[in-house]
Design a protein around this motif. Structure first.
Motif, PDB file in Angstrom:
ATOM      1  N   ASN A 152      57.999  27.178 -20.187  1.00 55.75           N
ATOM      2  CA  ASN A 152      58.463  26.282 -21.252  1.00 55.75           C
ATOM      3  C   ASN A 152      59.975  26.074 -21.302  1.00 55.75           C
ATOM      4  O   ASN A 152      60.446  25.000 -21.631  1.00 55.75           O
ATOM      5  N   ASN A 155      64.889  24.793 -17.192  1.00 57.58           N
ATOM      6  CA  ASN A 155      65.743  23.600 -17.204  1.00 57.58           C
ATOM      7  C   ASN A 155      66.781  23.686 -16.097  1.00 57.58           C
ATOM      8  O   ASN A 155      66.666  24.517 -15.192  1.00 57.58           O
ATOM      9  N   ASN A 217      66.202  13.939 -19.178  1.00 59.16           N
ATOM     10  CA  ASN A 217      65.131  13.604 -20.121  1.00 59.16           C
ATOM     11  C   ASN A 217      63.859  14.317 -19.686  1.00 59.16           C
ATOM     12  O   ASN A 217      63.148  13.862 -18.793  1.00 59.16           O
ATOM     13  N   ARG A 218      63.578  15.433 -20.319  1.00 58.50           N
ATOM     14  CA  ARG A 218      62.456  16.288 -19.924  1.00 58.50           C
ATOM     15  C   ARG A 218      61.094  15.599 -20.078  1.00 58.50           C
ATOM     16  O   ARG A 218      60.124  15.972 -19.437  1.00 58.50           O
ATOM     17  N   ARG A 219      61.036  14.593 -20.926  1.00 56.25           N
ATOM     18  CA  ARG A 219      59.748  13.950 -21.189  1.00 56.25           C
ATOM     19  C   ARG A 219      59.418  12.889 -20.139  1.00 56.25           C
ATOM     20  O   ARG A 219      58.294  12.429 -20.045  1.00 56.25           O
ATOM     21  N   LYS A 220      60.434  12.538 -19.354  1.00 50.99           N
ATOM     22  CA  LYS A 220      60.213  11.534 -18.313  1.00 50.99           C
ATOM     23  C   LYS A 220      59.789  12.195 -17.005  1.00 50.99           C
ATOM     24  O   LYS A 220      60.015  13.381 -16.784  1.00 50.99           O
ATOM     25  N   THR A 221      59.199  11.397 -16.137  1.00 46.53           N
ATOM     26  CA  THR A 221      58.749  11.909 -14.836  1.00 46.53           C
ATOM     27  C   THR A 221      59.940  12.151 -13.911  1.00 46.53           C
ATOM     28  O   THR A 221      61.046  11.647 -14.147  1.00 46.53           O
ATOM     29  N   ASN A 225      63.639  10.121 -13.792  1.00 48.66           N
ATOM     30  CA  ASN A 225      64.921  10.829 -13.837  1.00 48.66           C
ATOM     31  C   ASN A 225      65.708  10.635 -12.542  1.00 48.66           C
ATOM     32  O   ASN A 225      66.928  10.461 -12.572  1.00 48.66           O
ATOM     33  N   ARG A 250      56.816  16.107 -14.027  1.00 49.72           N
ATOM     34  CA  ARG A 250      58.043  16.220 -14.812  1.00 49.72           C
ATOM     35  C   ARG A 250      58.939  17.277 -14.157  1.00 49.72           C
ATOM     36  O   ARG A 250      58.449  18.181 -13.483  1.00 49.72           O
ATOM     37  N   GLU A 252      60.325  19.939 -15.112  1.00 46.12           N
ATOM     38  CA  GLU A 252      60.103  21.357 -15.425  1.00 46.12           C
ATOM     39  C   GLU A 252      58.993  22.015 -14.609  1.00 46.12           C
ATOM     40  O   GLU A 252      58.804  23.233 -14.691  1.00 46.12           O
TER      41      GLU A 252
END
Length: 266
Positions: A152, A155, A217-221, A225, A250, A252
């Motif tokens: 989780n 980064n 932008n962690r929510r983007k693929t 990015n 993503r 992460e």
């Protein structure tokens, strides 16, 4: 005499001798080390460091600590360097104080929370001159640093530290062990600088900048990015095809080795 901590310098002092001994033990038993301590404060760690290692250089921004430190630590193997750590040329500092070519160099710090990332990246940038770093930092940041892909808290900081070192979450330090008592718990982490990955990339600063952008932008693929990095979605598509990485992933869940492959294709 109890010294008042200064909020502007992010000072939180520790005095528990058992905790201090436990922290210092992570640096190892090699006495012939140059130890650089960032933010010695009143010298709680420093007093044990000078007894255990051949040379200790402490960097302190608070000039009020100078008479306290010099009085408490008269040892000849101790040197106090009054400066803002963010202005220190670490390469020059190490060169000036290293006593011989094979001497190991380690950094230790009870890090001020507000400049944790800056100190970390400055340390990474001189990793080729270092053996180990032992840092006390906010627990939340420590977890992030020591995370791996799929976790989780993973980064750009997680990847950057893995790129330069073997990283380890050593142990948690409860907030009540400091004065003044901070709002959150801290943790000790260690970085053992192997530099096994750094040989693959010539410009390390560019790679670190790339990591920051790829996690922007962690929510983007990964495709979206990477498109922001290249300013060209077609080029981003082509790169991901070449390195055989699923474009819908993503950042992460992408590992260090794959980020290196992507960067080398840019």
């Amino acid at each position: 005499m109890k010294v008042e901590a200064k909020k502007k310098f992010g000072q939180n002092f520790i005095s528990d001798q058992n905790l201090i001994t436990k922290i210092i033990s992570i640096l190892g038993e090699d006495k012939d080390q140059l130890i650089i301590e960032i933010g010695p404060g009143t010298g709680a760690l420093t007093k044990q460091l000078v007894e255990k290692y051949n040379k200790v250089v402490a960097i302190e921004i608070d000039t009020d600590m100078e008479p306290i430190l010099k009085s408490a630590i008269p040892n000849k193997n101790f040197e106090l360097f009054l400066s803002d750590v963010l202005l220190v040329d670490f390469t020059k500092l190490i060169k000036e104080h290293k006593q011989h070519e094979n001497q190991k160099v380690s950094i230790i710090s009870n890090m001020p929370y507000y400049i944790t990332s800056e100190i970390l990246f400055r340390t990474l940038n001189v990793s080729e001159n270092l053996n180990k770093a032992v840092f006390m930092m906010q627990k939340e940041v420590a977890v992030r640093v020591c995370s791996y892909k799929g976790e989780n808290n993973y980064n750009n900081l997680s990847v950057a530290c893995e790129f330069f070192a073997d990283k380890k979450y050593e142990f948690t330090v409860p907030k009540h062990m400091f004065y003044p008592v901070p709002k959150v718990d801290s943790a000790i982490i260690s970085l053992t600088f192997t530099n096994k990955h750094t040989k693959e990339i010539e410009n390390k600063e560019d790679f670190l900048a790339f990591l920051r952008k790829i996690f922007n932008n962690r929510r983007k693929t990964i495709l979206n990015n990477l498109s922001n990095v290249t300013n060209d979605k077609m080029k981003a598509n082509l790169i991901l095809d070449k390195v055989k990485i699923d474009k819908t992933l993503r950042p992460e869940v992408v590992g260090l080795e794959d980020f290196i492959k992507i960067f080398k294709k840019l």
